[in-house]
Design a protein around this motif. Structure first.
Motif, short mmCIF file in Angstrom:
data_model
loop_
_atom_site.label_atom_id
_atom_site.label_comp_id
_atom_site.label_asym_id
_atom_site.label_seq_id
_atom_site.Cartn_x
_atom_site.Cartn_y
_atom_site.Cartn_z
N ARG A 197 -45.73 -50.56 -63.82
CA ARG A 197 -44.95 -51.75 -63.48
C ARG A 197 -45.76 -53.05 -63.58
N GLU A 198 -46.96 -53.07 -63.00
CA GLU A 198 -47.76 -54.30 -63.05
C GLU A 198 -48.20 -54.59 -64.48
N ASP A 248 -48.62 -45.64 -62.79
CA ASP A 248 -47.65 -46.69 -62.50
C ASP A 248 -47.76 -47.82 -63.55
N SER A 307 -46.52 -53.89 -67.21
CA SER A 307 -45.35 -54.43 -67.91
C SER A 307 -45.10 -55.89 -67.52
N ARG A 308 -45.27 -56.20 -66.23
CA ARG A 308 -45.05 -57.58 -65.77
C ARG A 308 -46.05 -58.54 -66.41
N ASN A 342 -38.23 -48.16 -68.11
CA ASN A 342 -38.30 -49.37 -68.94
C ASN A 342 -37.00 -49.51 -69.71
N GLN A 352 -38.68 -44.86 -58.68
CA GLN A 352 -39.95 -45.58 -58.56
C GLN A 352 -39.94 -46.93 -59.29
N GLY A 353 -38.90 -47.16 -60.09
CA GLY A 353 -38.84 -48.41 -60.84
C GLY A 353 -39.68 -48.41 -62.09
N TRP A 354 -39.99 -47.21 -62.58
CA TRP A 354 -40.82 -47.10 -63.79
C TRP A 354 -39.99 -47.13 -65.06
N GLU A 381 -38.46 -41.28 -61.91
CA GLU A 381 -38.85 -42.47 -62.68
C GLU A 381 -37.96 -43.66 -62.33
#
Length: 707
Positions: A653-654, A651, A656-657, A601, A597-599, A594
């Motif tokens: 990430r997008e 995933d 959350s952004r 939070n 992968q940059g997941w 996690e």
């Protein structure tokens, strides 16, 4: 079928028969296909001797009749000594090849209408260990034979990693694709599990085919339309509220009941105030006090609206020395507000009645109001307003605004149900709001809301809005007031426990079920004995749902998580803390993938846990380490252990952004303001992108097997 399989051999109990003769008797044991011999049982009866034989009804020493019909209790039945009966052998764990070995297999007769959900994975655990509802998407055989269940959450694990020719060295170099064609093998309409074949998996993941038969697409709860996804961890560790037999069979609205172990926690009303960031998402117009001081000068207020005289949000605070000890109002003036409206245009409602009630139930204001525009529809069946009622009225909206501005001070709190509608009709803003639609949330979450009528029936056990002439705004205002009073007396969790459900560890401890196969003869047919559990996670599990587990264990690395899973399964060598034999249910989370992968939070960290630095490791090495740990755990599991591995989500990430952009836009946006001055623009393009990103984040994977 599952229930018949699990209990068909448990109904016969040899101890139910009284053997009064010498001899050998063979019976079929409830859980094994062998015959057990019951050895000669000697029934030695020492009947009391009578001084005169004539007083004895029957003198045969083998009779069980009392010596006299009116003997004392101590001279009645004699205890039969049956110690000569051979002790039963401990239940043997079945062999994998035997017909009574437990299994979880894909039900090929099932017609899946959607991907399985995280709730279904959680309910699988409940069905095996706590008499939950039988799943229809898998076939479970010999449920009583399950000894343990181990569930491991692995955020960062994706379906595309299991492609035959995946190149891990370039895996994360691809541009983010909202269509995710390169990351997902199954189509959105492909609900069925994918068969795992060893020769079709990457070298580092081939062991998965030995442990699990299928890769399951798993859906995380959320809503693309409204741009959100629920917590995968919270979903997995929250069991649905258990209904009693009476509740299952009852019709209509059921009255709220306190959960087992409930304790009232008296709470001040200020704890239920809507925060400034909650206003716009719930349809409220911002009061100037909710806007940062540097933005107020350029803020464009809506024409015709009135704002109560509150300069700053902090102006409502009351010094502690002025608050009466034990007071739930915290020194504030509390008013319940309800309005009735009539239709004056397309999607336009105008105020026709206002009612304001104080904390003690006194009516402060109750007036009819004549709208400035002609009324198209009086909506009498709901509003209770008729043309005849408004004919002599001269009070205007402006008059009501003036009165409210004199009544409401910085220390006033307005209470109501979906109060944003009432305040829009009043064209009024106030920064201190308690909304019963928010503090008694709908079980399925926003944007759904409970009606005031339902809340009053369920929590106050009374009926409102049942008059033929329409609603009574005084009655509705008092209902809101009583709901808030009840909430203050019982605490924050009251009214939310139904939507939040019950902690999974607590449910297993309270309702965990054992059967004769693993609990002995006393558990024939299923007995609630409780299940022990362990929560193994990074950081401090005591700060979350893990606090309810029998053994919460904190870790600082995946290797520590691995070691503690083995410890929880097997127990401590001399039972220093975890008893020998381990716990029944283990839940753990690996997080190094996690983090890679940059997941991860960081905004949701509840402690000072730092995200590990994975820069010195390749993705292939990270995935390989994970697969090896899972394989070693599988090898160490005892027989008859259910094993579940799942990613929790796709995933995020997008998603959350874009959610961050949307939140910033809502803070900055001012109707009528300068669009070019906004640091973030939110248009339909971003709205559609968020919906797609949420859809991607909700697509996870899972693996289910039995050791």
């Amino acid at each position: 079928m599952d229930d018949l399989t699990s209990t068909s051999h448990d109904v016969f109990n040899p101890d139910d028969f009284l053997i009064t003769t010498n001899g050998v008797m063979s019976v079929l044991d409830g859980d094994a296909p062998t015959l057990v011999d019951v050895a000669d049982v000697q029934l030695s009866l020492d009947l009391p001797k009578d001084p005169t034989p004539s007083d004895t009804a029957v003198s045969d020493a083998g009779s069980l009749k009392r010596s006299k019909p009116h003997d004392d209790d101590t001279e009645g039945w004699e205890t039969v000594d049956r110690q000569s009966k051979k002790a039963k052998k401990a239940k043997k764990i079945p062999q994998p090849a035997s017909s009574n070995y437990p299994s979880i297999s894909f039900n090929y007769n099932a017609k899946l209408q959607s991907k399985i959900s995280l709730e279904q994975l959680r309910n699988l655990v409940l069905y095996i260990f706590a008499e939950g509802v039988s799943p229809q998407w898998v076939a479970i055989a010999n449920r009583p034979q399950f000894r343990k269940i181990v569930a491991i959450m692995v955020p960062g694990l994706e379906e595309a990693m299991f492609k035959p020719n995946v190149d891990f060295s370039t895996y994360n170099q691809q541009c983010f694709d909202l269509d995710q064609k390169s990351r997902v093998l199954t189509s959105p309409d492909d609900y069925y599990p994918r068969l795992l074949k060893r020769d079709e998996l990457p070298e580092i993941l081939k062991d998965f085919a030995d442990m699990f038969p299928h890769l399951w697409p798993v859906k995380t709860p959320g809503n693309e339309k409204y741009g959100f996804m629920r917590s995968p961890l919270g979903t997995m560790l929250t069991a649905p509220t258990e209904k009693t037999k009476e509740e299952k069979g009852a019709k209509g609205v059921q009255h709220a009941k306190e959960p087992k172990g409930w304790k009232d926690e008296r709470t001040r009303i200020t704890e239920f105030l809507a925060m400034p960031e909650d206003f716009q998402p719930n349809g409220y117009v911002l009061h100037p006090a909710c806007i940062p001081a540097e933005r107020r000068k350029n803020y464009q207020y809506i024409e015709g609206w009135a704002h109560t005289f509150v300069e700053n949000f902090e102006d409502g605070d009351v010094p502690e020395e002025e608050i009466q000890q034990g007071s739930v109002t915290a020194g504030r003036d509390v008013y319940a507000l309800d309005c009735e409206m009539c239709v004056t245009g397309p999607d336009e409602y105008s105020l026709t009645r206002i009612s304001l009630v104080s904390w003690d139930g006194t009516t402060i204001l109750d007036e009819l109001v004549k709208p400035d525009k002609p009324i198209i529809d009086y909506v009498t069946r709901f509003s209770g307003i008729t043309e005849e009622m408004l004919a002599p009225v001269t009070t205007t909206l402006s008059d009501i605004q003036t009165k409210l501005l004199h009544i409401l001070t910085p220390r006033s709190i307005l209470v109501g149900h979906s109060l944003e509608s009432d305040l829009k009709a009043l064209q009024l803003t106030h920064p201190f709001i308690v909304d019963t639609a928010l503090i008694f949330p709908h079980p399925r979450g926003p944007p759904l809301k409970n009606s005031l009528k339902f809340l009053t029936q369920r929590f106050l056990k009374r009926e409102i809005q049942n008059r033929a002439g329409g609603h009574d705004s005084i009655e509705d205002a008092k209902a809101c007031l009583d709901l808030v009073k009840q909430k203050c007396e019982k605490g924050k969790a009251w009214g939310q426990h139904e939507s939040q459900g019950e902690n999974l560890f607590r449910r297993l401890n309270r309702a965990g079920t054992s059967y004769r196969a693993n609990g002995g003869i006393d558990a024939t047919g299923g007995a609630r004995v409780g299940k022990t559990s362990a929560m193994i996670d990074w950081g401090d599990p005591m700060k979350g749902a893990g606090a309810a587990s029998t053994f919460p264990i904190g870790c600082k690395s995946d290797e520590e998580v691995f070691a503690n899973i083995i410890r929880a399964v097997q127990g401590d060598p001399v039972a220093e803390e975890i008893p020998v034999g381990g716990v029944d249910f283990v839940f753990a989370r690996f997080r190094e993938l996690e983090a890679f992968q940059g997941w991860w939070n960081q905004n949701r960290n509840t402690d000072t846990l730092q995200v590990p630095d994975m820069s010195g490791m390749s993705l292939e090495t990270c995935v390989s380490n994970l697969a090896q740990r899972i394989k070693r755990i599988h090898d160490a599991l005892p027989k008859c252990t259910g094993f579940v591995v799942f990613s929790g989500s796709g995933d995020p990430r997008e998603m959350s952004r874009l959610q961050g952009m949307q939140s910033q836009f809502k803070k900055e946006y001012n109707p009528g303001g300068n669009w070019d001055e906004l640091t973030v623009k939110w248009t339909d393009v971003e709205e559609q992108a968020l919906k797609k990103a949420v859809g991607i984040a909700r697509n996870g994977i899972g693996f289910i097997g039995v050791k």
